[in-house]
Design an enzyme around this catalytic site. Structure first.
Site, PDB file in Angstrom:
ATOM      1  CG  ASP A  32      -2.085   0.927   1.120  1.00  0.00           C
ATOM      2  OD1 ASP A  32      -3.225   0.456   1.154  1.00  0.00           O
ATOM      3  OD2 ASP A  32      -1.853   2.147   0.983  1.00  0.00           O
ATOM      4  CG  ASN A  88     -12.502  -1.011   4.263  1.00  0.00           C
ATOM      5  OD1 ASN A  88     -12.804  -1.552   5.332  1.00  0.00           O
ATOM      6  ND2 ASN A  88     -11.390  -0.308   4.113  1.00  0.00           N
ATOM      7  CD  GLN A  95     -15.138  -0.656  -2.090  1.00  0.00           C
ATOM      8  OE1 GLN A  95     -16.324  -0.830  -1.781  1.00  0.00           O
ATOM      9  NE2 GLN A  95     -14.560  -1.314  -3.080  1.00  0.00           N
ATOM     10  CG  HIS A 101      -8.670  -3.234  -2.221  1.00  0.00           C
ATOM     11  ND1 HIS A 101      -9.639  -2.483  -2.865  1.00  0.00           N
ATOM     12  CD2 HIS A 101      -8.416  -2.594  -1.061  1.00  0.00           C
ATOM     13  CE1 HIS A 101      -9.943  -1.440  -2.116  1.00  0.00           C
ATOM     14  NE2 HIS A 101      -9.227  -1.483  -1.013  1.00  0.00           N
ATOM     15  CG  HIS A 103      -6.895  -3.155   3.332  1.00  0.00           C
ATOM     16  ND1 HIS A 103      -6.165  -2.013   3.100  1.00  0.00           N
ATOM     17  CD2 HIS A 103      -8.129  -2.914   2.815  1.00  0.00           C
ATOM     18  CE1 HIS A 103      -6.928  -1.111   2.484  1.00  0.00           C
ATOM     19  NE2 HIS A 103      -8.120  -1.634   2.291  1.00  0.00           N
TER      20      HIS A 103
HETATM   21  P1  5GP Z   1      -9.966   1.088   0.683  1.00  0.00           P
HETATM   22  O1  5GP Z   1     -10.133   2.331   1.501  1.00  0.00           O
HETATM   23  O2  5GP Z   1     -10.680   1.197  -0.633  1.00  0.00           O
HETATM   24  O3  5GP Z   1     -10.304  -0.169   1.430  1.00  0.00           O
HETATM   25  O4  5GP Z   1      -8.417   0.968   0.415  1.00  0.00           O
HETATM   26  C1  5GP Z   1      -7.750   1.562  -0.635  1.00  0.00           C
HETATM   27  C2  5GP Z   1      -6.288   1.457  -0.336  1.00  0.00           C
HETATM   28  O5  5GP Z   1      -5.569   1.609  -1.531  1.00  0.00           O
HETATM   29  C3  5GP Z   1      -5.773   2.515   0.649  1.00  0.00           C
HETATM   30  O6  5GP Z   1      -5.138   1.883   1.744  1.00  0.00           O
HETATM   31  C4  5GP Z   1      -4.808   3.335  -0.197  1.00  0.00           C
HETATM   32  O7  5GP Z   1      -3.695   3.779   0.530  1.00  0.00           O
HETATM   33  C5  5GP Z   1      -4.420   2.367  -1.289  1.00  0.00           C
HETATM   34  N1  5GP Z   1      -4.076   3.001  -2.563  1.00  0.00           N
HETATM   35  C6  5GP Z   1      -4.821   3.920  -3.227  1.00  0.00           C
HETATM   36  N2  5GP Z   1      -4.210   4.266  -4.380  1.00  0.00           N
HETATM   37  C7  5GP Z   1      -3.071   3.531  -4.435  1.00  0.00           C
HETATM   38  C8  5GP Z   1      -2.020   3.454  -5.399  1.00  0.00           C
HETATM   39  O8  5GP Z   1      -2.008   4.140  -6.418  1.00  0.00           O
HETATM   40  N3  5GP Z   1      -1.013   2.569  -5.139  1.00  0.00           N
HETATM   41  C9  5GP Z   1      -0.999   1.788  -3.999  1.00  0.00           C
HETATM   42  N4  5GP Z   1       0.040   0.964  -3.843  1.00  0.00           N
HETATM   43  N5  5GP Z   1      -1.977   1.854  -3.078  1.00  0.00           N
HETATM   44  C10 5GP Z   1      -2.993   2.703  -3.290  1.00  0.00           C
END
Ligand code: 5GP
Ligand code: ZN
Length: 138
Positions: A32, A88, A95, A101, A103
């Site tokens: 991440d 999420n 989310q 995805h 985590h």
């Molecule tokens: P969500 O909030 O949708 O469960 O998690 C999205 C995750 O994706 C977050 O932890 C955020 O830091 C990560 N993320 C978003 N954009 C990028 C990216 O461009 N590259 C990487 N490696 N992680 C990302």
């Protein structure tokens, strides 16, 4: 099918570079970019599924099976004391990227990652009734 506007479609399929720790024909596992903790990883299917309500059971099964292997590899490198598996679904659930995805968040003694919620209360009969309603749909 890849979604042209989706950043995780681009990352999963290698169009956008990432710190990749594993890849096969179905998934890419990356670090991440804004981690909750050192080593925070994401398992991303290459196919575009929006969330848990959209992904098929076979892919989800393969994904979680892979998660066990990735978790063990992470533990051996990071020497973490524990790990949270978080996933999420929907804005209300936190989310932010609408491509499924998982985590993997390593936990270290004394860290300040906060995934805590207050424990609610239940009425036993209501709990049974609700379980029955949901059970009918499975
Ligand atoms: P969500 O909030 O949708 O469960 O998690 C999205 C995750 O994706 C977050 O932890 C955020 O830091 C990560 N993320 C978003 N954009 C990028 C990216 O461009 N590259 C990487 N490696 N992680 C990302
Ligand atoms: Zn996508």
């Amino acid at each position: 099918m890849a979604d042209k506007e989706c950043i995780f479609c681009k990352i999963a399929n290698g169009e956008i570079p990432s710190a990749t720790i594993y890849e096969n024909s179905d998934f890419r596992v990356i670090l991440d970019v804004a981690p909750a903790n050192r080593g925070h990883a994401l398992i991303i299917p290459k196919e575009h599924f929006k969330d848990i309500f959209d992904i098929d059971a076979v892919t989800a099964g393969k994904l979680f099976s892979l998660a066990t292997e990735v978790a063990r590899a992470m533990k051996s490198v990071l020497h973490c004391d524990g790990m949270n598996i978080v996933q999420n679904n929907g804005i209300i659930a936190g989310q932010t990227v609408f491509h499924f995805h998982l985590h993997l968040i390593p936990r270290y003694e004394g860290d300040h990652v906060d995934l805590h919620w207050a424990q609610g209360e239940t009425v036993p009969t209501e709990l049974q009734e609700l379980a029955k309603e949901i059970r009918k749909k499975i």
